[in-house]
Design an enzyme around this catalytic site. Structure first.
Site, PDB file in Angstrom:
ATOM      1  N   ARG A 237      -8.185 -13.523  28.526  1.00 37.70           N
ATOM      2  CA  ARG A 237      -6.854 -13.980  28.927  1.00 37.70           C
ATOM      3  C   ARG A 237      -5.842 -12.899  28.580  1.00 37.70           C
ATOM      4  O   ARG A 237      -5.899 -12.314  27.492  1.00 37.70           O
ATOM      5  CB  ARG A 237      -6.471 -15.275  28.195  1.00 37.70           C
ATOM      6  N   GLU A 266       0.376 -12.960  35.131  1.00 36.50           N
ATOM      7  CA  GLU A 266      -0.423 -12.793  36.348  1.00 36.50           C
ATOM      8  C   GLU A 266       0.338 -13.455  37.479  1.00 36.50           C
ATOM      9  O   GLU A 266       0.844 -14.559  37.275  1.00 36.50           O
ATOM     10  CB  GLU A 266      -1.804 -13.448  36.187  1.00 36.50           C
ATOM     11  N   HIS A 285      -8.042 -10.620  38.013  1.00 35.73           N
ATOM     12  CA  HIS A 285      -8.702 -11.816  37.456  1.00 35.73           C
ATOM     13  C   HIS A 285      -9.846 -12.274  38.379  1.00 35.73           C
ATOM     14  O   HIS A 285      -9.824 -13.406  38.899  1.00 35.73           O
ATOM     15  CB  HIS A 285      -7.674 -12.939  37.250  1.00 35.73           C
TER      16      HIS A 285
HETATM   17  C1  DGY Z   1     -12.237 -19.047  33.613  1.00 34.69           C
HETATM   18  O1  DGY Z   1     -13.183 -19.696  34.065  1.00 34.69           O
HETATM   19  O2  DGY Z   1     -11.673 -19.356  32.565  1.00 34.69           O
HETATM   20  C2  DGY Z   1     -11.774 -17.890  34.411  1.00 34.69           C
HETATM   21  O3  DGY Z   1     -11.009 -17.023  33.680  1.00 34.69           O
HETATM   22  C3  DGY Z   1     -10.974 -18.372  35.581  1.00 34.69           C
HETATM   23  O4  DGY Z   1      -9.769 -18.869  35.134  1.00 34.69           O
END
Ligand code: DGY
Length: 325
Positions: A237, A266, A285
């Site tokens: 994250r 993001e 991402h």
């Molecule tokens: C997750 O599965 O947490 C990925 O980062 C997609 O948000």
């Protein structure tokens, strides 16, 4: 019974829900629903399949405590107030395991791409900068035998460590809440303090959840303790690193390079200075973005909803205690 789905998801997941006899409303507009809109939509539904960063917080849960279950189509659940969900008796599930390989692939890809300045080099061709060959210019660094530091050696971190061991015989060190015996046995991984993880890693890859403890942890103070040759990778994250501090650390050559699949915020601004730095690779991402993985995530989310709507425990509940009260 009916289910609200916040985005277009793979058909395999929808088919499962429909075959199980549920009505599905899928929100198809390409924009984030506001919390008010989501609450309104949920009022008419029995369960929610949530994709993306919608906040499942106290306010949402208070107004949607009628929901029989919420299935997230993600492994991360930093958008959820788990304690409030449990208090309101709303079971919530996520999708662990099925995206580990795909996400570790992206961390691995970023590590190699940064080590050879690949994105920058590719962009330079389009700018007409493929010029005179100079043997001392455009040099990257080797990964063979280097030390991979994994911050959070769970499923995804483990997949990355295995790939790095197999491909480059990398030495694996890690910092976790608890030791990972499997990694110590099969990969000769060594548990180290957070401070030593910072000091000893040649590549440091982040695989922890975003929590109050990990938020902003990779800041100026952390970057200062790292090797000047380190490659920093974050596929977890964006809020786990301080983006301004990271930029500064790269500009000052406090650290060597960075590979990010997650940014803060993001989407990243197209003019962000990190995007034009030679030793930086940024992706939008896409950790879990393979057809196979997204199918598996949709199927897992659907299976959790089917279970809860048939009065069974959600197999991947993040608050299983709801079922025991
Ligand atoms: C997750 O599965 O947490 C990925 O980062 C997609 O948000």
């Amino acid at each position: 019974m009916n289910i609200f789905v916040t985005r277009v998801i793979p058909q395999k997941g929808l088919d499962l829900l429909i075959e199980a006899g549920f009505e599905v409303t899928q929100y198809t507009e390409k924009r984030e629903l506001s919390q008010e809109e989501l609450i309104l939509a949920c009022k008419d539904h029995d369960a929610l399949l949530s994709v993306g960063p919608n906040k499942i917080d106290e306010n949402f849960l208070k107004q949607c405590s009628h929901l029989k279950g919420i299935a997230l189509m993600s492994v991360g659940y930093d958008n959820v107030d788990v304690e409030a969900a449990t208090r309101y008796g709303v079971p919530i599930s996520n999708t662990p395991g099925v995206l580990s390989g795909a996400t570790a692939d992206v961390a691995f890809l970023l590590m190699i791409a940064v080590s050879r300045k690949a994105f920058y080099m590719s962009n330079s061709i389009a700018k007409g900068e493929w010029g005179f060959f100079e043997p001392t210019v455009n040099l990257g660094q080797e990964l063979n035998g280097k030390t991979l530091g994994v911050f959070g050696l769970g499923r995804i971190g483990m997949e990355l460590a295995q790939k790095c061991k197999a491909a480059y015989n990398m030495n694996i060190i890690y910092h976790n809440r608890k030791p990972n015996d499997e990694a110590e046995e099969s990969l000769d991984a060594q548990y180290v303090s957070f401070e030593n993880l910072l000091k000893q890693s040649d590549v440091l890859s982040v695989h922890v959840n975003l929590t109050p403890e990990t938020k902003g942890l990779f800041d100026h103070t952390a970057f200062k303790q790292m090797k000047p040759s380190v490659i920093f990778i974050n596929t977890a994250r964006g809020a786990i690193h301080q983006e301004d501090d990271l930029l500064q650390a790269l500009q000052n050559k406090t650290i060597w390079g960075a590979g990010l699949d997650v940014t803060n915020p993001e989407p990243m601004e197209p003019t962000h200075p990190l995007l034009s730095m030679p030793n930086v690779c940024v992706l939008p991402h896409i950790g879990s973005a393979t057809a196979e993985t997204r199918d598996n995530m949709a199927v897992m989310a659907a299976q959790n909803l089917i279970a809860v709507l048939k009065d069974q425990e959600m197999p991947q509940a993040i608050n299983p205690e709801v079922f025991h009260h």
